[in-house]
Motif scaffolding. Structure first.
Motif, PDB file in Angstrom:
ATOM      1  N   LYS A 127       0.895  -1.250  -0.049  1.00  0.00           N
ATOM      2  CA  LYS A 127      -0.016   0.162  -0.004  1.00  0.00           C
ATOM      3  C   LYS A 127       0.903   1.270  -0.050  1.00  0.00           C
ATOM      4  CE  LYS A 127      -3.793  -1.979   2.561  1.00  0.00           C
ATOM      5  NZ  LYS A 127      -4.606  -2.115   3.840  1.00  0.00           N
ATOM      6  N   ARG A 131       1.149   4.309  -2.866  1.00  0.00           N
ATOM      7  CA  ARG A 131       0.920   5.666  -2.640  1.00  0.00           C
ATOM      8  C   ARG A 131       2.046   6.555  -2.864  1.00  0.00           C
ATOM      9  NH1 ARG A 131      -0.421   6.488   3.623  1.00  0.00           N
ATOM     10  NH2 ARG A 131      -0.067   8.650   2.991  1.00  0.00           N
ATOM     11  N   LYS A 134       2.324   6.624  -6.965  1.00  0.00           N
ATOM     12  CA  LYS A 134       1.049   7.325  -7.706  1.00  0.00           C
ATOM     13  C   LYS A 134       1.662   8.675  -8.204  1.00  0.00           C
ATOM     14  CE  LYS A 134      -2.031   8.038  -4.522  1.00  0.00           C
ATOM     15  NZ  LYS A 134      -3.278   8.123  -3.842  1.00  0.00           N
ATOM     16  N   LYS A 165      -6.106  -5.489  -5.640  1.00  0.00           N
ATOM     17  CA  LYS A 165      -6.852  -3.915  -5.754  1.00  0.00           C
ATOM     18  C   LYS A 165      -5.911  -3.006  -6.411  1.00  0.00           C
ATOM     19  CE  LYS A 165      -9.641  -4.146  -1.529  1.00  0.00           C
ATOM     20  NZ  LYS A 165      -9.707  -3.801  -0.071  1.00  0.00           N
ATOM     21  N   GLY A 169      -6.916  -1.175  -9.958  1.00  0.00           N
ATOM     22  CA  GLY A 169      -7.264   0.105  -9.960  1.00  0.00           C
ATOM     23  C   GLY A 169      -8.285   0.481  -8.750  1.00  0.00           C
ATOM     24  N   LYS A 170      -8.421  -0.459  -7.963  1.00  0.00           N
ATOM     25  CA  LYS A 170      -9.499  -0.239  -6.620  1.00  0.00           C
ATOM     26  C   LYS A 170      -8.754   0.216  -5.500  1.00  0.00           C
ATOM     27  CE  LYS A 170     -12.764  -3.425  -8.658  1.00  0.00           C
ATOM     28  NZ  LYS A 170     -13.205  -4.690  -8.897  1.00  0.00           N
ATOM     29  N   LEU A 171      -7.518   0.323  -5.473  1.00  0.00           N
ATOM     30  CA  LEU A 171      -6.839   1.044  -4.210  1.00  0.00           C
ATOM     31  C   LEU A 171      -6.735   2.455  -4.434  1.00  0.00           C
ATOM     32  CD1 LEU A 171      -5.851  -0.005  -1.392  1.00  0.00           C
ATOM     33  CD2 LEU A 171      -3.532   0.114  -2.604  1.00  0.00           C
ATOM     34  N   LYS A 172      -7.184   3.258  -3.469  1.00  0.00           N
ATOM     35  CA  LYS A 172      -7.018   4.521  -3.688  1.00  0.00           C
ATOM     36  C   LYS A 172      -6.050   5.225  -2.879  1.00  0.00           C
ATOM     37  CE  LYS A 172     -11.123   4.594  -5.857  1.00  0.00           C
ATOM     38  NZ  LYS A 172     -10.850   4.180  -7.009  1.00  0.00           N
TER      39      LYS A 172
END
Length: 172
Positions: A127, A131, A134, A165, A169-172
């Motif tokens: 994760k 981040r 990105k 995820k 593309g489902k992890l923000k």
């Protein structure tokens, strides 16, 4: 009252909640973290960090000024509980393009891929790598290629879930 001795003896979810409630009542998350979260006694550090993980993102925003110290602790500790809890706190803090540390990104890549690492550490490293990547399309491409190359059968469901995820593309 929170003391090193009390933190040394905290081994339960209830104990971590009590610590959090006392720190919340004092309103001094930063002072508490500076006093206890970096203790050389891993039991003190672990209990302090465990209590801090109960705080909201808003409450933990006080720790933004020590983001790099928390990252350093996660990367340098030999204790997996202290590593996991430190990483969980980092995950709750803001990270901007200017906060990108290549040493930390490399650390996250290494630990998310390490099949010997605990799944909780692998997942949070994944994760955090997402981040950081990105902000830079070329790094995001590298992350996705790395995730796609994982021999997924060797990983636990939590790790597979975070990986999927990110790739979907489902992890923000």
């Amino acid at each position: 009252m929170i003391t090193e001795e009390r933190l040394r003896q905290t081994f339960s979810e209830g104990g971590a909640q009590e610590i959090y409630q006392e720190v919340k009542a004092s309103g001094d998350f930063l002072g508490f973290a500076r006093q206890y979260a970096f203790s050389q006694d891993y039991r003190v550090a672990r209990s302090a960090l465990w209590g801090l993980t109960k705080a909201s993102k808003e409450e933990l925003s006080q720790l933004q000024v020590i983001l790099n110290e928390i990252i350093d602790q996660a990367m340098q500790t030999e204790n997996s509980s202290v590593r996991r809890l430190s990483l969980n706190i980092v995950e709750k803090l803001e990270m901007s393009e200017d906060d990108l540390r290549t040493d930390f990104l490399d650390f996250c890549f290494e630990h998310m891929m390490d099949v010997e690492e605990y799944p909780g550490i692998q997942s949070v490293c994944m994760k955090l790598a997402f981040r950081m990547c990105k902000f830079f399309p070329e790094l995001m491409g590298e992350l996705k290629r790395t995730l796609e190359s994982m021999e997924i059968d060797y990983y636990k469901p939590a790790v597979k879930g975070v990986r999927n995820k990110i790739l979907n593309g489902k992890l923000k």
